[in-house]
Design a protein around this motif. Structure first.
Motif, PDB file in Angstrom:
ATOM      1  N   LYS A  27     -13.559  -3.183   3.895  1.00  0.00           N
ATOM      2  CA  LYS A  27     -13.215  -2.849   5.196  1.00  0.00           C
ATOM      3  C   LYS A  27     -13.330  -3.988   6.198  1.00  0.00           C
ATOM      4  O   LYS A  27     -14.123  -4.761   6.277  1.00  0.00           O
ATOM      5  CB  LYS A  27     -14.483  -1.804   5.697  1.00  0.00           C
ATOM      6  CG  LYS A  27     -14.356  -1.089   7.117  1.00  0.00           C
ATOM      7  CD  LYS A  27     -15.148   0.099   7.146  1.00  0.00           C
ATOM      8  CE  LYS A  27     -15.094   0.706   8.595  1.00  0.00           C
ATOM      9  NZ  LYS A  27     -15.856   0.406   9.597  1.00  0.00           N
ATOM     10  N   LEU A  28     -12.310  -4.030   7.074  1.00  0.00           N
ATOM     11  CA  LEU A  28     -11.941  -5.290   7.801  1.00  0.00           C
ATOM     12  C   LEU A  28     -12.940  -5.883   8.642  1.00  0.00           C
ATOM     13  O   LEU A  28     -13.261  -7.055   8.961  1.00  0.00           O
ATOM     14  CB  LEU A  28     -10.543  -5.173   8.765  1.00  0.00           C
ATOM     15  CG  LEU A  28     -10.092  -6.283   9.515  1.00  0.00           C
ATOM     16  CD1 LEU A  28      -9.816  -7.300   8.418  1.00  0.00           C
ATOM     17  CD2 LEU A  28      -9.126  -5.687  10.179  1.00  0.00           C
ATOM     18  N   SER A  29     -13.655  -4.707   9.323  1.00  0.00           N
ATOM     19  CA  SER A  29     -14.833  -5.163  10.376  1.00  0.00           C
ATOM     20  C   SER A  29     -16.077  -5.648   9.476  1.00  0.00           C
ATOM     21  O   SER A  29     -17.033  -6.175  10.065  1.00  0.00           O
ATOM     22  CB  SER A  29     -15.071  -3.918  11.083  1.00  0.00           C
ATOM     23  OG  SER A  29     -15.614  -2.827  10.204  1.00  0.00           O
ATOM     24  N   GLU A  30     -16.228  -5.632   8.111  1.00  0.00           N
ATOM     25  CA  GLU A  30     -17.161  -5.780   7.292  1.00  0.00           C
ATOM     26  C   GLU A  30     -17.328  -7.304   7.012  1.00  0.00           C
ATOM     27  O   GLU A  30     -16.065  -8.116   6.971  1.00  0.00           O
ATOM     28  CB  GLU A  30     -17.558  -5.216   6.239  1.00  0.00           C
ATOM     29  CG  GLU A  30     -17.767  -3.622   6.539  1.00  0.00           C
ATOM     30  CD  GLU A  30     -18.144  -2.896   5.414  1.00  0.00           C
ATOM     31  OE1 GLU A  30     -17.847  -3.031   4.199  1.00  0.00           O
ATOM     32  OE2 GLU A  30     -18.502  -1.625   5.595  1.00  0.00           O
TER      33      GLU A  30
ATOM     34  N   GLU B  80       0.807  -1.154   0.140  1.00  0.00           N
ATOM     35  CA  GLU B  80      -0.059   0.042  -0.136  1.00  0.00           C
ATOM     36  C   GLU B  80       1.100   1.307   0.126  1.00  0.00           C
ATOM     37  O   GLU B  80       1.950   1.379   0.667  1.00  0.00           O
ATOM     38  CB  GLU B  80      -0.697  -0.055   1.256  1.00  0.00           C
ATOM     39  CG  GLU B  80      -1.695  -1.342   1.412  1.00  0.00           C
ATOM     40  CD  GLU B  80      -1.088  -2.112   2.255  1.00  0.00           C
ATOM     41  OE1 GLU B  80       0.005  -1.956   3.196  1.00  0.00           O
ATOM     42  OE2 GLU B  80      -1.243  -3.399   1.814  1.00  0.00           O
ATOM     43  N   THR B  81       0.534   2.418  -0.743  1.00  0.00           N
ATOM     44  CA  THR B  81       1.351   3.410  -0.937  1.00  0.00           C
ATOM     45  C   THR B  81       0.279   4.500  -0.693  1.00  0.00           C
ATOM     46  O   THR B  81      -0.860   4.365  -1.062  1.00  0.00           O
ATOM     47  CB  THR B  81       1.997   3.519  -1.999  1.00  0.00           C
ATOM     48  OG1 THR B  81       1.320   3.743  -3.396  1.00  0.00           O
ATOM     49  CG2 THR B  81       3.221   2.361  -2.446  1.00  0.00           C
ATOM     50  N   GLY B  82       0.631   5.843  -0.418  1.00  0.00           N
ATOM     51  CA  GLY B  82       0.020   6.909  -0.444  1.00  0.00           C
ATOM     52  C   GLY B  82      -1.290   6.798   0.541  1.00  0.00           C
ATOM     53  O   GLY B  82      -2.372   7.312   0.156  1.00  0.00           O
TER      54      GLY B  82
ATOM     55  N   THR C 200      -2.950 -13.816  -3.271  1.00  0.00           N
ATOM     56  CA  THR C 200      -1.698 -13.699  -2.615  1.00  0.00           C
ATOM     57  C   THR C 200      -1.834 -13.505  -1.234  1.00  0.00           C
ATOM     58  O   THR C 200      -0.911 -13.882  -0.496  1.00  0.00           O
ATOM     59  CB  THR C 200      -1.333 -11.902  -2.833  1.00  0.00           C
ATOM     60  OG1 THR C 200      -2.477 -11.150  -2.248  1.00  0.00           O
ATOM     61  CG2 THR C 200      -0.820 -11.851  -4.218  1.00  0.00           C
ATOM     62  N   GLY C 201      -3.197 -13.669  -0.741  1.00  0.00           N
ATOM     63  CA  GLY C 201      -3.300 -13.805   1.017  1.00  0.00           C
ATOM     64  C   GLY C 201      -3.670 -11.976   1.359  1.00  0.00           C
ATOM     65  O   GLY C 201      -2.902 -11.043   0.762  1.00  0.00           O
ATOM     66  N   PHE C 202      -4.657 -12.210   2.249  1.00  0.00           N
ATOM     67  CA  PHE C 202      -5.428 -10.652   2.647  1.00  0.00           C
ATOM     68  C   PHE C 202      -3.828  -9.859   3.469  1.00  0.00           C
ATOM     69  O   PHE C 202      -3.178 -10.487   3.967  1.00  0.00           O
ATOM     70  CB  PHE C 202      -6.345 -10.692   3.400  1.00  0.00           C
ATOM     71  CG  PHE C 202      -7.433 -11.010   2.755  1.00  0.00           C
ATOM     72  CD1 PHE C 202      -8.276  -9.679   1.963  1.00  0.00           C
ATOM     73  CD2 PHE C 202      -8.142 -12.019   2.407  1.00  0.00           C
ATOM     74  CE1 PHE C 202      -9.257  -9.697   1.315  1.00  0.00           C
ATOM     75  CE2 PHE C 202      -9.406 -12.151   1.644  1.00  0.00           C
ATOM     76  CZ  PHE C 202      -9.852 -10.808   1.219  1.00  0.00           C
ATOM     77  N   ARG C 203      -3.824  -8.631   3.033  1.00  0.00           N
ATOM     78  CA  ARG C 203      -3.178  -7.518   3.713  1.00  0.00           C
ATOM     79  C   ARG C 203      -4.079  -6.440   4.281  1.00  0.00           C
ATOM     80  O   ARG C 203      -5.016  -6.299   3.655  1.00  0.00           O
ATOM     81  CB  ARG C 203      -2.095  -6.836   2.649  1.00  0.00           C
ATOM     82  CG  ARG C 203      -0.950  -7.754   2.244  1.00  0.00           C
ATOM     83  CD  ARG C 203      -0.294  -6.852   1.251  1.00  0.00           C
ATOM     84  NE  ARG C 203       0.353  -5.757   1.635  1.00  0.00           N
ATOM     85  CZ  ARG C 203       1.292  -5.527   2.392  1.00  0.00           C
ATOM     86  NH1 ARG C 203       2.069  -6.832   2.559  1.00  0.00           N
ATOM     87  NH2 ARG C 203       1.902  -4.482   2.921  1.00  0.00           N
ATOM     88  N   THR C 204      -3.599  -5.964   5.360  1.00  0.00           N
ATOM     89  CA  THR C 204      -4.649  -4.835   6.018  1.00  0.00           C
ATOM     90  C   THR C 204      -3.772  -3.719   6.211  1.00  0.00           C
ATOM     91  O   THR C 204      -2.439  -3.704   6.541  1.00  0.00           O
ATOM     92  CB  THR C 204      -4.824  -5.514   7.334  1.00  0.00           C
ATOM     93  OG1 THR C 204      -5.647  -6.839   7.290  1.00  0.00           O
ATOM     94  CG2 THR C 204      -5.783  -4.811   8.077  1.00  0.00           C
TER      95      THR C 204
END
Length: 209
Positions: A140-143, A113-115, A188-192
């Motif tokens: 959104k992670l909580s969703e 992730e950038t910016g 790829t597998g989730f990134r947060t």
């Protein structure tokens, strides 16, 4: 001598075709010739000078070759061997070429992730050499899982806008290597990541020294 009949010539095979092409194998076929004792073939990567595949003795009119590289161009030729040894051989056939199937075993690398701002972030990754497109899923992670938004793009970055500040978002992606046949890489597998936190409004009573 007593045998005055002329021997038919040792003729070059024709009717070449390549079938059952996979990522690492292919079947090479040709038509039989009248006087062949057996056949010899050779194959190589197009653009190279060395014949890397040279099986010696083939008694049928087809041969499956293995250990090929996916997404590569190969060329091959076959000839008749009309004697028990190799003293009488035909010329090599016309060159037949084919391309092995593309594989998609590797997920895109280096997702980043950038910016990251209050309300946006740009997701980037490295080119996957065989990719025709990429699919990004984002929420959104909580969703719940069902709220994942799927986006198909051909570039290696996507900017997500309209995000909430001070919130966790999660995403991953995969490559599509063959859009026609739906050949896709693993995810790829989730990134947060976490969007930026707004600065607190200055208090009216704060006195600056």
């Amino acid at each position: 001598g007593p045998d005055a009949t002329t021997t038919p010539p040792c003729s070059t095979p024709s009717g070449l075709s390549t079938t059952a092409i996979g990522a690492d194998n292919a079947t090479l076929n040709w038509s039989s010739t009248a006087t062949a004792n057996y056949y010899a073939l050779r194959a190589r990567v197009v653009g190279t000078t060395t014949w890397s595949i040279t099986p010696s003795t083939i008694y049928g009119t087809s041969k499956t070759i293995y250990g090929l590289t996916s997404g590569e161009a190969y060329e091959w030729q076959v000839r008749s061997v009309c004697s028990v040894d190799t003293s009488e051989v035909s010329g090599w056939s016309a060159i037949q070429s084919f391309n092995t199937m593309v594989t998609c075993n590797n997920a895109p690398s280096n997702p980043t992730e950038t910016g990251i701002g209050l309300n946006e972030a740009t997701l980037t990754w490295d080119i996957q050499p065989n990719a025709q497109a990429y699919v990004v899923r984002f929420r959104k992670l909580s969703e719940p899982w069902s709220s994942n938004v799927y986006t198909t793009i051909t570039t290696t970055s996507i900017t997500k806008a309209g995000l909430l500040s001070d919130a966790d978002y999660t995403w991953d992606l995969r490559a599509i290597c063959d859009t026609v046949n739906g050949i896709q890489s693993p995810w790829t597998g989730f990134r947060t990541f976490h969007t930026e936190v707004p600065c607190p409004m200055p208090s009216a009573t704060a006195v600056r020294a």
